[in-house]
Design a protein around this motif. Structure first.
Motif, PDB file in Angstrom:
ATOM      1  N   ILE A  46       0.793  -1.184  -0.254  1.00 34.57           N
ATOM      2  CA  ILE A  46      -0.093   0.292   0.070  1.00 34.57           C
ATOM      3  C   ILE A  46       0.433   0.918  -0.072  1.00 34.57           C
ATOM      4  CG2 ILE A  46      -1.441   1.659   1.541  1.00 34.57           C
ATOM      5  CD1 ILE A  46      -3.154  -1.170   2.019  1.00 34.57           C
ATOM      6  N   LEU A  47       2.209   1.448   0.540  1.00 29.78           N
ATOM      7  CA  LEU A  47       2.657   2.356   1.593  1.00 29.78           C
ATOM      8  C   LEU A  47       3.849   2.421  -0.471  1.00 29.78           C
ATOM      9  CD1 LEU A  47       3.717   5.515   2.933  1.00 29.78           C
ATOM     10  CD2 LEU A  47       5.778   3.171   3.215  1.00 29.78           C
ATOM     11  N   LEU A  80     -14.007   3.455   2.114  1.00 28.88           N
ATOM     12  CA  LEU A  80     -12.082   4.017   2.696  1.00 28.88           C
ATOM     13  C   LEU A  80     -11.273   2.338   2.756  1.00 28.88           C
ATOM     14  CD1 LEU A  80     -14.039   5.368   6.271  1.00 28.88           C
ATOM     15  CD2 LEU A  80     -12.230   5.831   4.556  1.00 28.88           C
ATOM     16  N   GLU A  81     -11.651   1.960   1.610  1.00 25.36           N
ATOM     17  CA  GLU A  81     -10.961   0.897   0.740  1.00 25.36           C
ATOM     18  C   GLU A  81      -9.470   0.876   0.684  1.00 25.36           C
ATOM     19  OE1 GLU A  81     -14.262   0.903  -0.156  1.00 25.36           O
ATOM     20  OE2 GLU A  81     -14.970  -0.779   1.292  1.00 25.36           O
ATOM     21  N   PRO A  82      -8.633   0.502   1.184  1.00 21.58           N
ATOM     22  CA  PRO A  82      -7.222   0.876   0.796  1.00 21.58           C
ATOM     23  C   PRO A  82      -7.004   1.140  -1.036  1.00 21.58           C
ATOM     24  CG  PRO A  82      -6.514  -1.408   1.306  1.00 21.58           C
ATOM     25  CD  PRO A  82      -8.710  -1.040   1.328  1.00 21.58           C
ATOM     26  N   TRP A  83      -7.928   0.455  -1.807  1.00 21.45           N
ATOM     27  CA  TRP A  83      -7.570   0.066  -3.084  1.00 21.45           C
ATOM     28  C   TRP A  83      -9.079   0.559  -4.352  1.00 21.45           C
ATOM     29  CZ3 TRP A  83      -3.011  -1.146  -4.133  1.00 21.45           C
ATOM     30  CH2 TRP A  83      -2.253  -2.142  -3.241  1.00 21.45           C
ATOM     31  N   SER A 110      -6.057   3.435  -2.821  1.00 21.75           N
ATOM     32  CA  SER A 110      -7.629   4.872  -3.156  1.00 21.75           C
ATOM     33  C   SER A 110      -7.229   6.280  -2.441  1.00 21.75           C
ATOM     34  CB  SER A 110      -8.093   3.888  -1.805  1.00 21.75           C
ATOM     35  OG  SER A 110      -8.069   3.957  -1.007  1.00 21.75           O
ATOM     36  N   THR A 111      -8.381   7.202  -3.096  1.00 20.69           N
ATOM     37  CA  THR A 111      -7.724   7.886  -2.637  1.00 20.69           C
ATOM     38  C   THR A 111      -7.959   8.551  -1.311  1.00 20.69           C
ATOM     39  OG1 THR A 111      -9.452   9.091  -4.953  1.00 20.69           O
ATOM     40  CG2 THR A 111      -8.542  10.590  -2.844  1.00 20.69           C
ATOM     41  N   ALA A 112      -8.529   7.474  -0.630  1.00 22.68           N
ATOM     42  CA  ALA A 112      -8.629   7.404   1.300  1.00 22.68           C
ATOM     43  C   ALA A 112      -7.051   7.397   1.629  1.00 22.68           C
ATOM     44  CB  ALA A 112      -9.388   6.784   1.568  1.00 22.68           C
ATOM     45  N   LEU A 115      -4.571  10.183   0.626  1.00 20.05           N
ATOM     46  CA  LEU A 115      -5.441  11.224   2.199  1.00 20.05           C
ATOM     47  C   LEU A 115      -4.720  11.030   3.652  1.00 20.05           C
ATOM     48  CD1 LEU A 115      -8.164  11.975   0.231  1.00 20.05           C
ATOM     49  CD2 LEU A 115      -5.543  14.113   0.902  1.00 20.05           C
ATOM     50  N   LEU A 116      -4.721   9.477   4.120  1.00 19.45           N
ATOM     51  CA  LEU A 116      -3.926   9.259   5.046  1.00 19.45           C
ATOM     52  C   LEU A 116      -2.571   9.821   5.419  1.00 19.45           C
ATOM     53  CD1 LEU A 116      -5.045   8.228   7.969  1.00 19.45           C
ATOM     54  CD2 LEU A 116      -4.825   5.661   7.057  1.00 19.45           C
ATOM     55  N   TYR A 117      -2.263   9.515   4.163  1.00 20.24           N
ATOM     56  CA  TYR A 117      -0.909   9.161   3.928  1.00 20.24           C
ATOM     57  C   TYR A 117      -0.164  10.509   4.159  1.00 20.24           C
ATOM     58  CZ  TYR A 117       4.199   7.957   3.340  1.00 20.24           C
ATOM     59  OH  TYR A 117       5.860   7.959   3.936  1.00 20.24           O
ATOM     60  N   LYS A 118      -1.127  11.700   3.509  1.00 19.40           N
ATOM     61  CA  LYS A 118      -0.440  13.129   3.613  1.00 19.40           C
ATOM     62  C   LYS A 118      -0.718  13.752   4.723  1.00 19.40           C
ATOM     63  CE  LYS A 118       0.038  16.895   1.633  1.00 19.40           C
ATOM     64  NZ  LYS A 118       1.671  17.692   1.369  1.00 19.40           N
ATOM     65  N   LEU A 119      -2.081  12.987   5.506  1.00 21.68           N
ATOM     66  CA  LEU A 119      -1.406  13.849   7.151  1.00 21.68           C
ATOM     67  C   LEU A 119      -0.392  13.092   7.588  1.00 21.68           C
ATOM     68  CD1 LEU A 119      -5.572  13.003   7.083  1.00 21.68           C
ATOM     69  CD2 LEU A 119      -5.000  15.250   7.873  1.00 21.68           C
ATOM     70  N   PHE A 120      -0.300  12.016   7.047  1.00 23.06           N
ATOM     71  CA  PHE A 120       0.630  11.838   8.187  1.00 23.06           C
ATOM     72  C   PHE A 120       2.059  12.563   8.075  1.00 23.06           C
ATOM     73  CE2 PHE A 120       4.635   8.928   8.771  1.00 23.06           C
ATOM     74  CZ  PHE A 120       4.436   8.781   9.924  1.00 23.06           C
TER      75      PHE A 120
END
Length: 176
Positions: A46-47, A80-83, A110-112, A115-120
């Motif tokens: 995913i990363l 909210l799925e990873p793909w 996924s976009t979610a 964006l989760l990683y962007k928040l990180f």
């Protein structure tokens, strides 16, 4: 003169005993991170897909503030799925690689999750994280806040963050 020196020594001793430094509001606003501070504890596949995605490298690179990212979540996240749906090839895979647990061949991330990683990468503060999980405009903003907690904060703190929301009976109306 000796009396003055004795008085000053007593004041210094009293000051030393009574003084206990309190954490500044800035320090108490800093979140303690857990695990790998480079990978955010994400699955390596995913990363890798996040970091190599055009959306993350181009679109999200332009977003510099917490508020810009929250707006992006509001307008772009639909699940909210990873793909992304239909982007994974799972034919011929069995067991845990058969698409059941989000591992295997991958696909378009996924976009979610981008964006989760962007928040990180923004290194959220306690106040910002509270802003996410109490946001009233989108369930996806709140959910990404809870996902951030799950991936980034120490496991011992999870219940402290989640407990106020376990019996949340508030009915919310969201956009579709």
């Amino acid at each position: 003169m000796q009396m003055y020196v004795d008085t000053m020594e007593n004041q210094n001793q009293n000051n030393d005993e009574e003084y206990t430094p309190k954490p500044s509001s800035k320090q108490s606003n800093v979140l303690q991170l857990w695990g790998n501070e480079r990978t955010m504890n994400l699955n390596p596949l995913i990363l890798t897909n996040i970091q190599s995605s055009h959306y993350f490298k181009v679109n999200l690179y332009e977003l510099k503030t917490y508020h810009e990212v929250v707006d992006e979540i509001y307008y772009k996240v639909t699940h909210l799925e990873p793909w992304e749906k239909g982007s994974r090839r799972t034919s011929g895979q069995t067991g845990m690689c058969g698409g059941v647990r989000g591992v295997g061949a991958g696909g378009i991330v996924s976009t979610a999750y981008c964006l989760l990683y962007k928040l990180f990468t923004l290194k959220l503060t306690r106040k910002q994280l509270n802003g996410l999980i109490t946001h009233c405009d989108s369930p996806y903003i709140r959910a990404l806040g809870f996902m951030y907690i799950r991936y980034v904060l120490p496991p011992a703190q999870l219940l402290d963050w989640y407990e106020p929301y376990l019996d949340d009976e508030e009915v919310r109306t969201y956009r579709n």
